[in-house]
Design an enzyme around this catalytic site. Structure first.
Site, PDB file in Angstrom:
ATOM      1  CG  HIS A 212      33.425  41.024  37.721  1.00  0.00           C
ATOM      2  ND1 HIS A 212      33.718  42.349  37.943  1.00  0.00           N
ATOM      3  CD2 HIS A 212      34.221  40.334  38.563  1.00  0.00           C
ATOM      4  CE1 HIS A 212      34.652  42.441  38.877  1.00  0.00           C
ATOM      5  NE2 HIS A 212      34.979  41.228  39.262  1.00  0.00           N
ATOM      6  CG  ASP A 245      32.280  45.287  36.972  1.00  0.00           C
ATOM      7  OD1 ASP A 245      31.485  44.337  37.012  1.00  0.00           O
ATOM      8  OD2 ASP A 245      33.448  45.208  37.411  1.00  0.00           O
ATOM      9  CB  SER A 327      35.444  41.583  42.551  1.00  0.00           C
ATOM     10  OG  SER A 327      36.357  41.856  41.539  1.00  0.00           O
TER      11      SER A 327
END
Length: 485
Positions: A212, A245, A327
């Site tokens: 993402h 992910d 992230s």
């Protein structure tokens, strides 16, 4: 739990307020941060898998993602991809504060008029000069006396000496790891994007991060990676796995002195072990935070916020401070080995810094175990596509603590148990409720998916299931599915 994705610009760091002449007039109190529609890790009456919020459609017939609805209940899983997102923890990706929300504005008070203050300042200045002259003269006299008497004057050192940081300290681990982490800027062709983190995977210039983080730059967008020393490189996406992910990018014109981070063994991590997280929370690059492993094998489903994509993981939970922008960054152990990739956070508010839709850390962060991420990254580098393990059965994503129920029908009228697939060969049928995979208790469909994806195609697993009120056990060999579509 709902999920948010990055996309707003990262605000500049706040500058220090001016120093007032006198105490400033009281400023207006900062606005209270709002609350995001985050659900806790408890079942919801609306019906979603435990800890995931309202129920969405079930995973597909491959056993690796939710499928479209089937029948009036709308809870069946099928073979459609990508899966719809369950309500989940927020991605720990970049966000921004579009307003000056760092606190109440400081107002400079007007200086007082009158000569009394100026006179006082002048008096103090004269006194200081006199004291300075007296001190200088006295110092010279004492020094002269010392010369005459032969006594020794010992002065204090102006240095504390060299500071030694042992290899196991946080400072030492950070010093070794920081040069191998990068801040990633991803931008789509329309100018949308955000900030995330990644780390050096090999000497060829491959960087591992979250899917993402780079999703905006996949189709012709712009991607850059900046090292702590300020050197910035253009990069390209080598491969990305939406379900896991995980993504791999490669630096263009990569330097020859890259030092990959050492990968640890996430299977041997224990609750209570120390953790160190590195990332760019709210755009503040090269930020280091610490904590411990709070839990292992935590079933987590997270969405990119578009309403169509979901990721599943059996995560490492940590209380190290993780915020939007972390992230894709490494989660390290006390020796500096990578044990996970920071991916998602659970949060209770949407206020963030300055009242934006992003929210901050409350001590519930989740990382993809590095053993799984390593396998995925190697597949992406080799073929550019992810490979998923599967059982070949669609399971419900309805909120339940009893297990993962194989649905009666798959998407578009397809069979819920794939003909000739692993589940069919093992004798599993629609209506069976899977309660265990090896020694791991399965309480819902998402938990089963996340646990299956910790394995590789070809692995043999033991499935415990209930049929007609009786518990049964069967062995099966996991199948494979290539790609996200």
């Amino acid at each position: 739990m709902s999920t948010e994705n990055e996309g707003t610009a990262v605000p500049p760091a706040p500058s220090a307020p001016p120093v007032p002449v006198d105490a400033p007039a009281p400023s207006a109190p900062a606005a209270r941060e709002g609350s995001a529609p985050m659900a806790p890790f408890t079942p919801s009456p609306a019906g979603g898998p435990q800890g995931y919020g309202p129920a969405g459609p079930a995973p597909d017939a491959q056993g690796y993602g939710p499928a479209g609805s089937a029948g009036p209940a709308g809870s069946a899983a099928d073979a459609a991809w990508p899966p719809p997102p369950p309500a989940t923890p927020s991605y720990a990706d970049a966000g921004g504060d579009s307003g000056g929300g760092w606190g109440s504005p400081h107002q400079q008070p007007a200086p007082k008029s009158g000569r009394g203050r100026g006179g006082l300042v002048a008096a103090i200045l004269v006194a200081a000069l006199v004291a300075g002259g007296l001190g200088g003269g006295l110092g010279y006299t004492l020094a002269k006396n010392d010369d005459n008497t032969g006594s020794t004057t010992v002065s204090a050192s102006d240095s504390g000496g060299s500071i030694k940081r042992d290899p196991g300290t946080v400072a030492a681990v950070a010093a070794r790891a920081l040069p191998s982490t990068v801040t990633i800027q991803a931008e789509s062709t329309s100018g949308e994007g955000g900030t995330g983190t990644g780390f050096v995977f090999d000497t060829q210039g491959h960087i591992v991060t979250n899917n993402h983080v780079v999703a905006d730059a996949v189709d012709g967008g712009k991607l850059t990676a900046t090292f702590p020393n300020g050197k910035k490189y253009d990069a390209e996406v080598v491969g990305h796995a939406q379900g896991y992910d995980v993504a791999v990018i490669k630096l263009k014109n990569a330097p020859s002195d890259l030092k990959p981070l050492t990968l640890g063994n996430s299977d041997k991590v224990a609750v209570g072990d120390s953790t160190i997280a590195i990332g760019a929370p709210f755009g503040l690059s090269n930020t280091v935070t610490t904590g411990i492993i709070s839990a292992k094998n935590r079933p987590v489903a997270s969405s990119d916020g578009t309403g169509s994509n979901a990721s599943y993981m059996s995560a490492l939970q940590t209380d190290a401070s993780i915020n939007p922008g972390n992230s894709g960054g490494p989660l390290l152990d006390a020796q500096g080995n990578v044990i996970g990739i920071n991916s998602a956070i659970q949060s209770t508010g949407s206020g963030g810094l300055g009242g934006t839709s992003q929210s901050g850390s409350i001590g519930l962060g989740f990382a993809i175990p590095i053993n799984q991420a390593k396998y995925v990254a190697q597949q992406l580098i080799k073929t550019g596509k992810p490979v998923y393990a599967k059982i070949g059965a669609s399971v419900s994503l309805e909120d339940s603590s009893n297990g993962a129920k194989i649905t009666d029908q798959g998407s578009g009228g397809s069979a819920s148990v794939e003909p000739g697939g692993p589940a069919a060969k093992a004798g599993l049928k629609p209506g069976d409720v899977i309660t265990k995979l090896d020694d791991t208790v399965i309480d819902s469909g998402p938990t089963l998916i996340g646990e299956i994806w910790t394995h590789q195609p070809g692995d043999k697993v033991t499935i415990t299931y209930e049929r007609g009120g009786k518990s049964r056990t069967v062995d099966l060999t996991l199948g494979a599915r290539v790609g996200d579509n």
